[in-house]
Design an enzyme around this catalytic site. Structure first.
Site, PDB file in Angstrom:
ATOM      1  N   ASP A  94       0.851  -1.186   0.000  1.00 12.23           N
ATOM      2  CA  ASP A  94       0.000   0.000   0.000  1.00 12.23           C
ATOM      3  C   ASP A  94       0.893   1.244   0.000  1.00 12.23           C
ATOM      4  OD1 ASP A  94       0.962   0.109   2.566  1.00 12.23           O
ATOM      5  OD2 ASP A  94      -0.926  -0.382   3.533  1.00 12.23           O
ATOM      6  N   SER A  95       0.296   2.396  -0.136  1.00 11.06           N
ATOM      7  CA  SER A  95       1.095   3.610  -0.357  1.00 11.06           C
ATOM      8  C   SER A  95       1.600   4.253   0.918  1.00 11.06           C
ATOM      9  CB  SER A  95       0.249   4.642  -1.102  1.00 11.06           C
ATOM     10  OG  SER A  95      -0.788   5.115  -0.264  1.00 11.06           O
ATOM     11  N   GLY A  96       1.055   3.833   2.064  1.00 19.11           N
ATOM     12  CA  GLY A  96       1.404   4.487   3.320  1.00 19.11           C
ATOM     13  C   GLY A  96       0.422   5.570   3.712  1.00 19.11           C
ATOM     14  N   GLY A  97      -0.449   5.952   2.787  1.00 23.34           N
ATOM     15  CA  GLY A  97      -1.388   7.035   3.053  1.00 23.34           C
ATOM     16  C   GLY A  97      -2.305   6.750   4.225  1.00 23.34           C
ATOM     17  N   PHE A  98      -2.840   5.546   4.288  1.00 22.40           N
ATOM     18  CA  PHE A  98      -3.782   5.221   5.359  1.00 22.40           C
ATOM     19  C   PHE A  98      -3.126   5.351   6.725  1.00 22.40           C
ATOM     20  CE2 PHE A  98      -5.795   2.227   8.308  1.00 22.40           C
ATOM     21  CZ  PHE A  98      -7.103   2.690   8.266  1.00 22.40           C
ATOM     22  N   ASP A 148      -2.662   8.402  -1.790  1.00 21.04           N
ATOM     23  CA  ASP A 148      -3.954   9.096  -1.799  1.00 21.04           C
ATOM     24  C   ASP A 148      -4.243   9.668  -0.421  1.00 21.04           C
ATOM     25  OD1 ASP A 148      -4.224   6.573  -0.578  1.00 21.04           O
ATOM     26  OD2 ASP A 148      -6.365   6.521  -0.975  1.00 21.04           O
ATOM     27  N   GLN A 191     -11.592   7.334  -4.561  1.00 21.25           N
ATOM     28  CA  GLN A 191     -12.127   7.840  -3.301  1.00 21.25           C
ATOM     29  C   GLN A 191     -13.474   8.522  -3.564  1.00 21.25           C
ATOM     30  OE1 GLN A 191     -11.164   7.268  -0.309  1.00 21.25           O
ATOM     31  NE2 GLN A 191      -9.025   6.626  -0.432  1.00 21.25           N
ATOM     32  N   GLY A 218     -11.365   4.085   1.001  1.00 21.24           N
ATOM     33  CA  GLY A 218     -12.271   4.867   1.838  1.00 21.24           C
ATOM     34  C   GLY A 218     -13.492   4.120   2.314  1.00 21.24           C
ATOM     35  N   ASP A 268      -8.202  -7.462   1.074  1.00 26.29           N
ATOM     36  CA  ASP A 268      -7.180  -7.677   2.097  1.00 26.29           C
ATOM     37  C   ASP A 268      -7.694  -7.187   3.434  1.00 26.29           C
ATOM     38  OD1 ASP A 268      -5.438  -5.119   3.273  1.00 26.29           O
ATOM     39  OD2 ASP A 268      -6.669  -4.650   1.530  1.00 26.29           O
ATOM     40  N   CYS A 306     -13.514 -28.113   8.930  1.00 29.14           N
ATOM     41  CA  CYS A 306     -12.262 -27.545   8.410  1.00 29.14           C
ATOM     42  C   CYS A 306     -11.161 -28.599   8.438  1.00 29.14           C
ATOM     43  CB  CYS A 306     -11.863 -26.334   9.255  1.00 29.14           C
ATOM     44  SG  CYS A 306     -10.321 -25.555   8.736  1.00 29.14           S
ATOM     45  N   CYS A 308      -7.811 -27.709   8.060  1.00 25.82           N
ATOM     46  CA  CYS A 308      -6.525 -27.024   8.197  1.00 25.82           C
ATOM     47  C   CYS A 308      -5.652 -27.738   9.231  1.00 25.82           C
ATOM     48  CB  CYS A 308      -6.726 -25.554   8.579  1.00 25.82           C
ATOM     49  SG  CYS A 308      -7.100 -25.250  10.320  1.00 25.82           S
ATOM     50  N   CYS A 311      -7.077 -27.562  12.823  1.00 26.87           N
ATOM     51  CA  CYS A 311      -8.268 -28.388  13.080  1.00 26.87           C
ATOM     52  C   CYS A 311      -7.972 -29.887  12.981  1.00 26.87           C
ATOM     53  CB  CYS A 311      -9.389 -27.990  12.126  1.00 26.87           C
ATOM     54  SG  CYS A 311     -10.036 -26.337  12.488  1.00 26.87           S
ATOM     55  N   HIS A 337      -5.641 -20.921  11.396  1.00 26.31           N
ATOM     56  CA  HIS A 337      -7.007 -21.335  11.049  1.00 26.31           C
ATOM     57  C   HIS A 337      -7.781 -20.202  10.380  1.00 26.31           C
ATOM     58  CE1 HIS A 337     -11.076 -22.912  11.317  1.00 26.31           C
ATOM     59  NE2 HIS A 337     -11.402 -21.734  11.815  1.00 26.31           N
TER      60      HIS A 337
END
Length: 379
Positions: A94-98, A148, A191, A218, A268, A306, A308, A311, A337
């Site tokens: 990601d850009s780091g903006g958040f 952004d 946005q 956003g 994500d 499950c 996995c 489990c 899990h």
């Protein structure tokens, strides 16, 4: 030729959801997909080998955090992020903006960029579109995100309009500053909050710049689920059908399914590992808070449906014991899990699209999970 390419395979007749393939320099991966988050070049408590074992294709790392620690120069010297963290599949940064907007109380937004304080030590820092590109070019991710502005929710129409216009100008500067366009794909971020005309303006601005992919930003910032779904309904049709669409920061099971139905290809979220560390797990029958006393003598797996590693090998009683004792192995087991659960959920979503029954799958899943209940617990 762009290093990121989207191939549409099929559209679900029942819902309009898309089945596709995302082609990256480090492999091709089916969509819709869930991407585990490895903020500091690691998905918390899980090894790259375990992530491969469960079928993860693309994982996320965070530009802002890696800039501060260990420094993008060190990652570059190591041969890039793939080499540094021993991950030979896709990476999105990601850009780091958040982080700039969410972690720093002391920030000043100017046209040239954002002045703020390091959340670790209080140092004064400056992040601009050009700097975000420099860091991500050094990290060497397959997919980079444009820098952004992430406005808060709720925001006034006037503020959001200014923010959208600034984000569009910054997107243009990102494209100009991107030094490795043949090796790394750069995505624009749409946005506009909950305002349909501003989302349209943002999408038109970014589509005109011809990015190889587009994110819807956003959302999942405190708004009700109905608002998010409504925004997606009028935003995704504005984006090119031949390019990937990424919904940022969304990872609850219901929103993954609802997002796919509204044309999203990539998701994500830190959710599976974050709630796992708190002793909460997602199961086919709903949410389980494993710390609860009722599981002290429950010798069944976390999820009977499950397969996995967790489990197959460990009981609720044992995992509860580990979590209650603050044993690291406990949070490894719950995190494994939860990530596995979301990756497999998206496999089921893709199969349902293949068979033109995603709407039916949604109804069945929501019923089983308890999302239809009047006071249904969500994450």
């Amino acid at each position: 030729m762009t290093p990121i390419r989207y191939e549409l395979i099929k559209t679900c007749k029942q819902t309009g959801a898309r089945l596709g393939i995302l082609h990256t320099p480090h492999g091709s991966f089916e969509t819709p997909m869930f991407m585990p988050v490895g903020t500091l070049a690691t998905v918390k408590t899980l090894s790259p080998e375990e992530l491969k074992e469960m079928g993860a294709g693309v994982i996320l790392s965070n530009t802002y955090h890696l800039w501060l620690r260990p420094g993008h120069d060190i990652v570059k010297e190591a041969g890039g992020l793939h080499s540094f963290m021993n991950w030979d599949r896709g990476i999105l940064t990601d850009s780091g903006g958040f982080q700039v907007f969410s972690l720093s109380e002391f920030r000043r937004i100017e046209e040239e960029g954002v002045y703020f304080r390091n959340h670790l030590n209080g140092d004064k820092l400056f992040l601009s579109p050009e700097k975000a590109m420099e860091i991500q070019n050094a990290l060497g991710s397959d997919i980079m995100m444009a820098f952004d502005e992430c406005p808060p929710y709720p925001a006034t129409y006037e503020y959001m309009k200014q923010s959208v216009e600034r984000t569009s100008r910054w997107a243009e500067r990102c494209l100009k500053a991107h030094q490795r366009p043949n090796e790394q794909g750069l995505f624009g971020i749409v946005q506009g909050g909950e305002f349909e005309d501003l989302r349209k303006q943002s999408a038109q601005d970014l589509v005109s710049l011809d990015f190889p992919g587009y994110a819807v930003g956003g959302l999942s910032v405190g708004e009700p689920k109905e608002v998010m779904n409504r925004v997606l309904e009028f935003t995704t049709p504005l984006l090119p059908a031949n390019k990937p669409r990424y919904l940022m920061g969304v990872g609850s099971p219901d929103s993954l399914i609802d997002g796919a139905i509204r044309g999203i290809d990539m998701f994500d979220c830190v959710l599976p590992t974050r709630i796992g560390r708190n002793g909460t797990v997602m199961t086919s029958e709903g949410r389980v808070v494993i710390k609860n006393a009722k599981y002290a003598r429950d010798f069944s797996p976390l999820d009977p449906n499950c397969d996995c590693y967790t489990c197959r090998n460990y009981t609720r009683a044992y995992i509860r014991h580990l979590i209650k004792c603050d044993e690291t192995f406990g949070i490894r087991l719950t995190s494994y899990h939860n990530v596995y659960f979301l990756i497999k959920l998206m496999e089921q979503v893709r199969q349902a699209i293949r068979e033109d029954r995603l709407g039916d799958f949604r109804e069945q899943f929501f019923e089983q999970y308890g999302f239809h209940a009047p006071n249904a617990k969500n994450f």
